[in-house]
Design a protein around this motif. Structure first.
Motif, mmCIF file in Angstrom:
data_model
loop_
_atom_site.group_PDB
_atom_site.id
_atom_site.type_symbol
_atom_site.label_atom_id
_atom_site.label_comp_id
_atom_site.label_asym_id
_atom_site.label_seq_id
_atom_site.Cartn_x
_atom_site.Cartn_y
_atom_site.Cartn_z
ATOM 1 N N MET A 228 0.850 -1.182 0.000
ATOM 2 C CA MET A 228 0.000 0.000 0.000
ATOM 3 C C MET A 228 0.892 1.241 0.000
ATOM 4 S SD MET A 228 -2.882 -1.166 2.727
ATOM 5 C CE MET A 228 -4.476 -0.913 2.000
ATOM 6 N N SER A 229 0.539 2.238 -0.763
ATOM 7 C CA SER A 229 1.361 3.432 -0.838
ATOM 8 C C SER A 229 0.822 4.516 0.087
ATOM 9 C CB SER A 229 1.390 3.935 -2.274
ATOM 10 O OG SER A 229 0.085 4.270 -2.680
ATOM 11 N N SER A 230 1.731 5.409 0.514
ATOM 12 C CA SER A 230 1.444 6.527 1.410
ATOM 13 C C SER A 230 0.550 6.123 2.572
ATOM 14 C CB SER A 230 0.834 7.698 0.637
ATOM 15 O OG SER A 230 -0.442 7.382 0.149
ATOM 16 N N GLU A 231 0.988 5.119 3.269
ATOM 17 C CA GLU A 231 0.207 4.564 4.359
ATOM 18 C C GLU A 231 0.505 5.202 5.696
ATOM 19 O OE1 GLU A 231 -2.277 2.220 4.196
ATOM 20 O OE2 GLU A 231 -1.989 2.490 2.072
ATOM 21 N N GLN A 232 -0.522 5.272 6.499
ATOM 22 C CA GLN A 232 -0.383 5.589 7.902
ATOM 23 C C GLN A 232 -0.289 4.251 8.637
ATOM 24 O OE1 GLN A 232 -3.269 8.463 9.236
ATOM 25 N NE2 GLN A 232 -2.996 9.695 7.400
ATOM 26 N N ALA A 233 0.115 4.282 9.911
ATOM 27 C CA ALA A 233 0.380 3.022 10.602
ATOM 28 C C ALA A 233 -0.102 3.044 12.038
ATOM 29 C CB ALA A 233 1.879 2.727 10.587
ATOM 30 N N VAL A 234 -0.422 1.849 12.527
ATOM 31 C CA VAL A 234 -0.618 1.596 13.944
ATOM 32 C C VAL A 234 0.321 0.440 14.281
ATOM 33 C CG1 VAL A 234 -2.221 0.917 15.767
ATOM 34 C CG2 VAL A 234 -3.037 2.333 13.855
ATOM 35 N N ILE A 235 1.292 0.716 15.131
ATOM 36 C CA ILE A 235 2.269 -0.300 15.522
ATOM 37 C C ILE A 235 2.046 -0.596 16.996
ATOM 38 C CG2 ILE A 235 4.716 -0.882 15.691
ATOM 39 C CD1 ILE A 235 5.101 1.207 13.374
ATOM 40 N N VAL A 236 1.680 -1.843 17.277
ATOM 41 C CA VAL A 236 1.284 -2.254 18.620
ATOM 42 C C VAL A 236 2.377 -3.127 19.218
ATOM 43 C CG1 VAL A 236 -0.470 -3.471 19.958
ATOM 44 C CG2 VAL A 236 -1.128 -2.232 17.878
ATOM 45 N N LEU B 184 0.090 -2.663 11.566
ATOM 46 C CA LEU B 184 -1.139 -2.433 10.801
ATOM 47 C C LEU B 184 -0.994 -1.142 10.015
ATOM 48 C CD1 LEU B 184 -2.175 -3.406 13.965
ATOM 49 C CD2 LEU B 184 -4.095 -3.937 12.494
ATOM 50 N N TYR B 185 -1.521 -1.155 8.784
ATOM 51 C CA TYR B 185 -1.397 0.000 7.891
ATOM 52 C C TYR B 185 -2.737 0.302 7.256
ATOM 53 C CZ TYR B 185 3.521 -0.976 8.473
ATOM 54 O OH TYR B 185 4.753 -1.201 9.027
ATOM 55 N N GLY B 186 -2.984 1.592 7.037
ATOM 56 C CA GLY B 186 -4.220 2.022 6.390
ATOM 57 C C GLY B 186 -4.116 3.473 5.980
ATOM 58 N N GLN B 187 -5.155 3.967 5.337
ATOM 59 C CA GLN B 187 -5.171 5.351 4.850
ATOM 60 C C GLN B 187 -5.427 6.359 5.970
ATOM 61 O OE1 GLN B 187 -4.294 6.373 1.779
ATOM 62 N NE2 GLN B 187 -3.802 4.236 1.402
ATOM 63 N N ASP B 188 -6.060 5.928 7.072
ATOM 64 C CA ASP B 188 -6.384 6.827 8.183
ATOM 65 C C ASP B 188 -6.094 6.096 9.491
ATOM 66 O OD1 ASP B 188 -7.608 8.338 10.211
ATOM 67 O OD2 ASP B 188 -9.232 8.993 8.891
ATOM 68 N N ALA B 189 -4.933 6.361 10.072
ATOM 69 C CA ALA B 189 -4.503 5.636 11.274
ATOM 70 C C ALA B 189 -5.418 5.888 12.459
ATOM 71 C CB ALA B 189 -3.065 6.007 11.627
ATOM 72 N N ARG B 190 -5.987 7.077 12.556
ATOM 73 C CA ARG B 190 -6.912 7.358 13.672
ATOM 74 C C ARG B 190 -8.150 6.466 13.585
ATOM 75 N NH1 ARG B 190 -5.576 12.288 16.347
ATOM 76 N NH2 ARG B 190 -4.204 13.601 15.095
ATOM 77 N N ARG B 191 -8.732 6.382 12.406
ATOM 78 C CA ARG B 191 -9.915 5.510 12.220
ATOM 79 C C ARG B 191 -9.548 4.052 12.441
ATOM 80 N NH1 ARG B 191 -12.348 5.729 6.860
ATOM 81 N NH2 ARG B 191 -13.853 4.339 7.826
ATOM 82 N N VAL C 252 0.493 5.413 16.935
ATOM 83 C CA VAL C 252 -0.377 5.756 15.811
ATOM 84 C C VAL C 252 0.362 6.810 14.987
ATOM 85 C CG1 VAL C 252 -2.662 6.602 15.155
ATOM 86 C CG2 VAL C 252 -2.389 5.260 17.263
ATOM 87 N N ARG C 253 0.830 6.377 13.807
ATOM 88 C CA ARG C 253 1.642 7.249 12.954
ATOM 89 C C ARG C 253 0.778 7.813 11.834
ATOM 90 N NH1 ARG C 253 5.670 3.993 10.218
ATOM 91 N NH2 ARG C 253 4.311 4.159 8.417
ATOM 92 N N ALA D 214 6.697 10.879 10.178
ATOM 93 C CA ALA D 214 5.554 11.790 10.295
ATOM 94 C C ALA D 214 5.125 11.899 11.756
ATOM 95 C CB ALA D 214 4.384 11.284 9.452
ATOM 96 N N SER D 215 4.239 12.817 12.024
ATOM 97 C CA SER D 215 3.681 13.005 13.356
ATOM 98 C C SER D 215 3.051 11.704 13.853
ATOM 99 C CB SER D 215 2.621 14.118 13.288
ATOM 100 O OG SER D 215 1.985 14.256 14.520
ATOM 101 N N GLU D 216 3.186 11.454 15.138
ATOM 102 C CA GLU D 216 2.615 10.250 15.743
ATOM 103 C C GLU D 216 2.245 10.520 17.186
ATOM 104 O OE1 GLU D 216 5.915 7.575 15.019
ATOM 105 O OE2 GLU D 216 6.601 7.798 17.076
#
Length: 102
Positions: free
Chosen positions: A1-9, A60-67, A88-89, A95-97
């Motif tokens: 996936m390109s330009s992804e935001q992330a949640v790293i647990v 975990l990766y997605g377009q909106d890390a907050r969601r 949550v990146r 980037a901001s996290e």
């Protein structure tokens, strides 16, 4: 996936070194639940895990890390091991996290 935001647990496991069958099974169950939760709303994907130093990390990766985090937070808080935390990146690496203690 390109330009992804992330949640790293990250969770501390109740064992030193590599986890045993009980810990592996619990992490596998959590992964199945996360895959189901992220697939419901096309929020993102679980991209794997890493074990080491008595810990497990889930990526975990997605377009909106907050969601994405909002959708999986109840599962993360219900996991029996810890302490845990989620980073949550809000963009590419660097980037901001923000960090949520679990």
């Amino acid at each position: 996936m390109s330009s992804e935001q992330a949640v790293i647990v990250t969770y501390a496991l109740p064992v030193e070194g590599f986890p045993g069958p009980v810990e592996l099974n619990r992490v596998s169950q959590l992964e199945r639940e996360l895959e189901e939760a992220t697939g419901r709303g096309d929020l993102g994907e679980l991209d794997g895990h890493e074990y080491g130093g008595g810990q497990v990390q889930l990526f975990l990766y997605g377009q909106d890390a907050r969601r994405l985090f909002t959708a999986i937070e109840p599962l993360l808080r219900g996991f029996p091991y810890g302490p845990g935390r989620a980073v949550v990146r809000l963009g590419e690496p660097g980037a901001s996290e923000f960090v949520v203690e679990l």
